[in-house]
Design an enzyme around this catalytic site. Structure first.
Site, mmCIF file in Angstrom:
data_model
loop_
_atom_site.group_PDB
_atom_site.id
_atom_site.type_symbol
_atom_site.label_atom_id
_atom_site.label_comp_id
_atom_site.label_asym_id
_atom_site.label_seq_id
_atom_site.Cartn_x
_atom_site.Cartn_y
_atom_site.Cartn_z
ATOM 1 N N VAL A 21 19.044 -57.439 -61.905
ATOM 2 C CA VAL A 21 18.569 -57.939 -63.202
ATOM 3 C C VAL A 21 17.525 -59.046 -63.002
ATOM 4 O O VAL A 21 16.477 -59.053 -63.647
ATOM 5 C CB VAL A 21 19.745 -58.487 -64.052
ATOM 6 N N LYS A 49 30.958 -58.041 -76.663
ATOM 7 C CA LYS A 49 29.620 -57.486 -76.379
ATOM 8 C C LYS A 49 29.371 -56.227 -77.203
ATOM 9 O O LYS A 49 28.310 -56.048 -77.789
ATOM 10 C CB LYS A 49 29.528 -57.164 -74.875
ATOM 11 N N LYS A 71 37.550 -53.611 -68.638
ATOM 12 C CA LYS A 71 36.900 -53.911 -67.351
ATOM 13 C C LYS A 71 37.856 -53.531 -66.234
ATOM 14 O O LYS A 71 39.082 -53.610 -66.389
ATOM 15 C CB LYS A 71 36.581 -55.406 -67.244
HETATM 16 P P1 NAD Z 1 23.142 -58.279 -58.259
HETATM 17 O O1 NAD Z 1 24.312 -58.315 -57.374
HETATM 18 O O2 NAD Z 1 22.150 -57.168 -58.137
HETATM 19 O O3 NAD Z 1 22.306 -59.649 -58.131
HETATM 20 C C1 NAD Z 1 22.919 -60.898 -58.062
HETATM 21 C C2 NAD Z 1 22.045 -61.768 -57.188
HETATM 22 O O4 NAD Z 1 22.569 -63.089 -57.201
HETATM 23 C C3 NAD Z 1 21.981 -61.325 -55.728
HETATM 24 O O5 NAD Z 1 20.649 -61.245 -55.309
HETATM 25 C C4 NAD Z 1 22.770 -62.398 -54.998
HETATM 26 O O6 NAD Z 1 22.327 -62.606 -53.672
HETATM 27 C C5 NAD Z 1 22.489 -63.599 -55.883
HETATM 28 N N1 NAD Z 1 23.423 -64.711 -55.745
HETATM 29 C C6 NAD Z 1 24.754 -64.678 -55.477
HETATM 30 N N2 NAD Z 1 25.246 -65.925 -55.415
HETATM 31 C C7 NAD Z 1 24.208 -66.768 -55.675
HETATM 32 C C8 NAD Z 1 24.075 -68.179 -55.765
HETATM 33 N N3 NAD Z 1 25.097 -68.990 -55.566
HETATM 34 N N4 NAD Z 1 22.837 -68.688 -56.040
HETATM 35 C C9 NAD Z 1 21.772 -67.887 -56.220
HETATM 36 N N5 NAD Z 1 21.845 -66.542 -56.138
HETATM 37 C C10 NAD Z 1 23.047 -65.994 -55.869
HETATM 38 O O7 NAD Z 1 23.717 -58.338 -59.766
HETATM 39 P P2 NAD Z 1 22.966 -57.957 -61.107
HETATM 40 O O8 NAD Z 1 23.251 -56.538 -61.465
HETATM 41 O O9 NAD Z 1 21.557 -58.434 -61.017
HETATM 42 O O10 NAD Z 1 23.772 -58.835 -62.172
HETATM 43 C C11 NAD Z 1 23.573 -60.239 -62.242
HETATM 44 C C12 NAD Z 1 24.564 -60.836 -63.217
HETATM 45 O O11 NAD Z 1 24.389 -60.247 -64.500
HETATM 46 C C13 NAD Z 1 26.039 -60.589 -62.848
HETATM 47 O O12 NAD Z 1 26.793 -61.718 -63.240
HETATM 48 C C14 NAD Z 1 26.417 -59.394 -63.712
HETATM 49 O O13 NAD Z 1 27.809 -59.373 -64.002
HETATM 50 C C15 NAD Z 1 25.606 -59.667 -64.960
HETATM 51 N N6 NAD Z 1 25.305 -58.468 -65.735
HETATM 52 C C16 NAD Z 1 24.654 -57.437 -65.153
HETATM 53 C C17 NAD Z 1 24.380 -56.294 -65.907
HETATM 54 C C18 NAD Z 1 23.639 -55.135 -65.302
HETATM 55 O O14 NAD Z 1 23.209 -54.245 -66.065
HETATM 56 N N7 NAD Z 1 23.416 -55.102 -63.992
HETATM 57 C C19 NAD Z 1 24.776 -56.220 -67.248
HETATM 58 C C20 NAD Z 1 25.414 -57.326 -67.824
HETATM 59 C C21 NAD Z 1 25.696 -58.448 -67.051
HETATM 60 C C1 PPY Z 2 28.628 -55.188 -68.599
HETATM 61 O O1 PPY Z 2 27.662 -55.087 -69.395
HETATM 62 O O2 PPY Z 2 29.144 -56.305 -68.355
HETATM 63 C C2 PPY Z 2 29.198 -54.016 -67.956
HETATM 64 O O3 PPY Z 2 30.293 -54.071 -67.491
HETATM 65 C C3 PPY Z 2 28.380 -52.767 -67.890
HETATM 66 C C4 PPY Z 2 28.982 -51.653 -68.686
HETATM 67 C C5 PPY Z 2 28.744 -51.591 -70.030
HETATM 68 C C6 PPY Z 2 29.279 -50.548 -70.770
HETATM 69 C C7 PPY Z 2 30.018 -49.575 -70.144
HETATM 70 C C8 PPY Z 2 30.257 -49.642 -68.794
HETATM 71 C C9 PPY Z 2 29.710 -50.673 -68.053
#
Ligand code: NAD
Ligand code: PPY
Length: 362
Positions: free
Chosen positions: A198, A79, A91
């Site tokens: 997200v 990434k 991580k």
């Molecule tokens: P979050 O926990 O805020 O949201 C995840 C949502 O998915 C929740 O509303 C949960 O109830 C729902 N969920 C769980 N199991 C489910 C299923 N079986 N079917 C449908 N919905 C389900 O997490 P987020 O921050 O929105 O992140 C979402 C994904 O994106 C994760 O995999 C995370 O690792 C990835 N991600 C997030 C970020 C970030 O900036 N937050 C960055 C990169 C990757």
């Molecule tokens: C991700 O993007 O999957 C993360 O883990 C978020 C993040 C990215 C860079 C530094 C710390 C956390």
């Protein structure tokens, strides 16, 4: 390499897991008061100190937690390289016996994690990930500075999720363009699985651009609000893979697509935020390509959060610079798609080659 994100594979054993991984180091410790194994996996510091979020989750055993941390750390290396960020991949996993720890126990666990970060002396910086938030980073920052994404009040850049959503949105547009010759959302049917930090803003952006949006979440309140406000269509979590759409955007957990699922998918494009959505990232990417489904590699399309955290907190970028870099995710994906076509490889392989070239200094 086999990679299943801790979903379906029996462990190879800790020694074999770490040998096949090829990363730099794994710190494993145990938090006696909560009964939690704690893992910090540093995959690469080739481009700079490693960075990646802290995942708080329940696992069958310590070995599963180590495997997940290692796989996720490797994805962070890719990434950072794909986003041209001067950091490496790492991580953390806090493998708790239950995610609803009492507040004081959670706080002490986070302080223990902070002591481990201090011990590493800046070789690894953490941030929010699954089940951790800016509030948790505030707690970690009480004991160490090596945490991104704390609240503005605690000197951090706040939640990265809105910028992750913008990057995914741009990635969806680039994927539509590569597939249909037109990036427009109007008239396209997009399924968003997971309407959390997200998914929710992503749904709003897609809806504002005229897409017909289908949503799903295991927490009914999250889809109910969107249904009332935007009149989106709702499908049950068990029906997601079988739902017909132009774009399937996994924005919940990893490991949602495996070999047996691919023939049943009814989408043209898989493009979402979830880390490691494929259980076998090379094999499933090949299978998707063979079925004519375009796959936006996770470590490219979900890089907006990393750009937000590192851009604001280490590179001193303005808001406009961060936004420009996040929107650039669309261009990176266009390059990945062009290379995949030119080289006759899957989009995953093309994206890994792009990241490898950048890691090698290209
Ligand atoms: P979050 O926990 O805020 O949201 C995840 C949502 O998915 C929740 O509303 C949960 O109830 C729902 N969920 C769980 N199991 C489910 C299923 N079986 N079917 C449908 N919905 C389900 O997490 P987020 O921050 O929105 O992140 C979402 C994904 O994106 C994760 O995999 C995370 O690792 C990835 N991600 C997030 C970020 C970030 O900036 N937050 C960055 C990169 C990757
Ligand atoms: C991700 O993007 O999957 C993360 O883990 C978020 C993040 C990215 C860079 C530094 C710390 C956390």
């Amino acid at each position: 390499m086999i990679r299943d994100n801790g979903v379906a594979r029996k462990g190879l054993g800790m020694d074999a897991e770490i040998r096949r991984w090829g990363g730099e180091s794994v710190l494993l410790s145990y938090d006696d008061p909560t009964g939690s194994f704690m893992v910090i996996a540093i995959h690469s510091t080739r481009l700079g100190p490693a960075a990646g979020g802290t995942r708080l989750k329940t696992y069958p055993g310590a070995e599963d937690a180590v495997r997940d941390a290692c796989d996720l750390a490797e994805a962070m290396t890719l990434k950072m390289a794909a986003a041209r960020l001067p950091m490496g991949g790492g991580k953390s996993v806090l493998a708790v016996p239950r995610t609803d720890l009492p507040p004081e126990a959670r706080r002490l666990l986070l302080h223990h994690h902070a002591r481990n970060l201090e011990m590493l002396g800046g070789r690894y910086w953490t941030g929010p990930d699954m089940n951790t938030s800016s509030a948790d980073m505030d707690v970690i920052r009480e004991r160490t500075r090596y945490a991104f994404g704390a609240s503005a009040a605690a000197g951090g850049s706040g939640s990265s999720a809105p910028d992750t959503a913008v990057g995914v949105f741009e990635g969806i547009r680039a994927s539509l363009e590569a597939t249909y010759g037109d990036p427009k959302l109007a008239g396209r049917r997009v399924l968003v699985q997971g309407c959390g930090a997200v998914g929710d803003p992503l749904v709003r952006m897609l809806h504002a651009e005229g897409a017909s949006v289908v949503v799903s979440d295991v927490v009914f309140d999250r889809v109910e609000g969107l249904y009332d406000e935007l009149d989106v269509e709702v499908v049950a979590p068990s029906s997601v893979l079988a739902t017909e759409c132009d774009v399937y955007a996994p924005c919940a957990m990893g490991g949602v697509i495996g070999a047996a699922d691919v023939p049943h998918l009814r989408c043209a494009i898989v493009a979402g935020a979830a880390n490691n959505p494929l259980r076998d990232r090379h094999g499933d990417a090949d299978r998707l390509a063979a079925h004519g489904i375009r796959y936006a590699p996770d470590f490219v399309i979900n890089g907006g959060g990393a750009i937000h955290l590192i851009g604001h907190e280490t590179l001193g970028w303005t808001r406009a610079q961060v936004e420009q870099a996040v929107r650039g995710i669309g261009d990176t994906l266009r390059e990945v798609y062009a290379r995949a076509d030119a080289d006759g490889v899957s989009t995953e392989e093309a994206a890994e080659r792009l990241a490898a070239a950048r890691l090698a200094g290209g």
